[in-house]
Design a protein around this motif. Structure first.
Motif, PDB file in Angstrom:
ATOM      1  N   THR A 189      42.194  33.162  45.836  1.00 55.85           N
ATOM      2  CA  THR A 189      41.689  34.172  44.918  1.00 55.85           C
ATOM      3  C   THR A 189      40.526  34.880  45.556  1.00 55.85           C
ATOM      4  OG1 THR A 189      42.267  32.745  43.116  1.00 55.85           O
ATOM      5  CG2 THR A 189      40.808  34.534  42.591  1.00 55.85           C
TER       6      THR A 189
ATOM      7  N   GLY B 142      46.244  37.899  40.209  1.00 54.18           N
ATOM      8  CA  GLY B 142      46.133  36.514  39.775  1.00 54.18           C
ATOM      9  C   GLY B 142      47.309  35.658  40.175  1.00 54.18           C
TER      10      GLY B 142
ATOM     11  N   THR C 257      46.183  32.509  38.397  1.00 52.91           N
ATOM     12  CA  THR C 257      44.794  32.100  38.505  1.00 52.91           C
ATOM     13  C   THR C 257      44.119  32.116  37.136  1.00 52.91           C
ATOM     14  OG1 THR C 257      44.744  33.153  40.672  1.00 52.91           O
ATOM     15  CG2 THR C 257      42.631  32.521  39.725  1.00 52.91           C
TER      16      THR C 257
END
Length: 481
Positions: free
Chosen positions: A8, A151, A251
């Protein structure tokens, strides 16, 4: 900041906002083929000097910790200003080309890597512009940025921090688990919060986290979907060997819980403003309301920012139609003393501001609930814009310490339209809060000043609890008046 074993990477101090395209009021995002790499790219086989001239003319693994408010990507070609004069351009390209030819003619090293040389020069150019948030992104870096903002990740589904076991020469690094995603490979494998990963792999292929280092060990936990990863954790002094099957996950940018000492207070922590954040925020708020919470603390401490469309969406949950979210000023607009205003807008029964994914029912969805916002010196960019909206629209008190102070935003331009891989990100606008002055280099002062206690500062931020987090306790007290 919280780090994740699954990639990320973020650029902390930018606000990824998409800019209005020339000649239209439509906001457009980078087509998916940029991220997926499906579009064929031409091979670069031109001189280094010519390549530079053409280009200039024309870490869950959260490891990039710059602050970020990013603008929307241009899908159509932006207008590029002419250089001061042909002589400047010729000199720039010619001098670089001369150096390139000298090396190729005279150096004893015959294995010059054209791709590596060009990448290094482009990164050096950007670094010397004075724009500390600018970046030249290679193809892989750009694809990783798109993946992070969406994400998407392929890993085991945990949030982690770097932790050290032992003292002095006997000390070694481990990967400490601070959160396990629900229904994740890690949860299925039996990973527990506070487990410390000390080795990855089995038998002769096993590597120690302390030997290869924290960052490389994190990368080893990632891999292709459906593949297995075996690792050893230290749990209550005992080694436990676990195996997880990697898969695609989303995420977690929003964490939430019911406050320990008051079941009517919900705590929602936003770690970044990315594409999934608004929906995760909605789910967290609705779950806390269903659990009986009637007031909320939104924690944006150590939040480095993210996408403008994301913070627009989350602000919309608290605002009314027509409420101003921000004003922006580009280079051309500053010369003319003009600005562009972003507000909550509706057309044909649909919310057209932000991502355009919200329904009319989402406008002011949570505006009736008492609210405080918790900040610190690492609350930056998009997180500051959210804070400013709560302050300027008088929706709640700001508690904590002064924010970072980033009132500028960046735009990312894919270079594929010029026949090159990668992208260029650079600072393109100032953004101002709904009311008042730009806070670049100044930050936002809290309504209720409260620094983290010395005792709490000795604990990793991600391991703070309701019992030892004095800032959170003060934010809850502020809810009560």
């Amino acid at each position: 900041m919280n780090q994740n074993t699954d990639p990320t990477p973020r650029d902390g101090l930018d606000v990824t906002e998409q800019e209005t395209l020339p000649g239209t009021d439509k906001m457009e995002r980078v087509p998916q083929h940029y991220a997926a790499g499906n579009k064929a790219k031409p091979t670069r086989r031109i001189g280094l000097g010519a390549a530079i001239s053409t280009t200039v003319t024309a870490v869950l693994l959260a490891v990039l910790l710059t602050f970020s408010l990013t603008a929307k990507y241009y899908v159509k070609e932006p207008v590029i200003a002419a250089k001061p004069g042909a002589e400047t351009e010729t000199t720039f390209a010619a001098e670089l080309d001369t150096i390139d030819r000298l090396f190729r003619s005279l150096t004893v090293y015959s294995n010059l890597d054209d791709e590596a040389l060009l990448t290094a020069v482009l990164k050096a150019y950007v670094q010397q512009t004075g724009d500390k948030y600018a970046q030249y992104l290679t193809k892989d870096e750009f694809e990783e940025l798109i993946s992070d903002q969406n994400g998407t990740l392929c890993g085991i589904g945990v949030s982690v921090i770097q932790s050290t076991i032992g003292e002095g020469e006997s000390a070694y690094d481990t990967i400490q688990i601070v959160n396990v995603y629900e229904d994740s490979p890690a949860a299925e494998a039996g990973v527990q919060i506070n487990d410390c990963i000390i080795r990855i792999g089995t038998g002769a292929d096993a590597v120690s986290v302390g030997t290869v280092g924290y960052e490389k060990a994190l990368r080893l936990l990632r891999g292709e979907e459906g593949t297995q990863v075996t690792f050893t954790v230290l749990r209550a002094g005992q080694e436990v060997v676990l195996t997880a099957v990697r898969r695609m996950l989303e995420t977690k940018f929003v964490l939430s819980h019911v406050y320990a000492d008051d079941p009517t207070v919900g705590v929602v922590r936003i770690t970044g403003f990315e594409n999934p954040t608004a929906e995760q925020f909605r789910q967290a708020m609705d779950a806390l309301i269903a659990a009986g919470c009637t007031s909320f603390v939104v924690d944006v401490r150590n939040n480095p920012g993210g996408l403008l469309t994301s913070v627009e969406d989350i602000a919309t949950f608290f605002l009314k139609e027509g409420d101003v979210i921000l004003h922006t000023r580009s280079r051309a607009q500053m010369d003319k003393k003009e600005k562009t205003t972003y507000a909550v807008t509706v057309k044909d029964g649909k919310v057209t501001s932000g991502s355009g994914k919200l329904s009319v029912e989402d406008i002011g969805r949570y505006s009736a609930y008492p609210l405080t916002v918790l900040t610190n010196g690492n609350t930056a960019s998009a997180a500051e814009l959210f804070t400013a909206n709560i302050r300027d629209h008088k929706l709640g008190a700001i508690v904590g310490t002064n924010t970072f102070g980033k009132g500028i935003m960046q735009t990312t331009y894919p270079l594929s339209r010029y026949g090159y891989d990668g992208a260029l990100k650079l600072t393109t606008q100032y953004y101002d809060p709904p009311v008042g002055e730009n806070y670049q280099g100044i930050g936002i002062a809290p309504d209720v000043e409260c620094a983290l206690s010395e005792e709490a500062q000795k604990i990793n931020f991600n391991l703070l609890t309701d019992a030892n987090d004095n800032q959170l306790r003060r934010a809850v007290e502020a809810l009560r008046g």
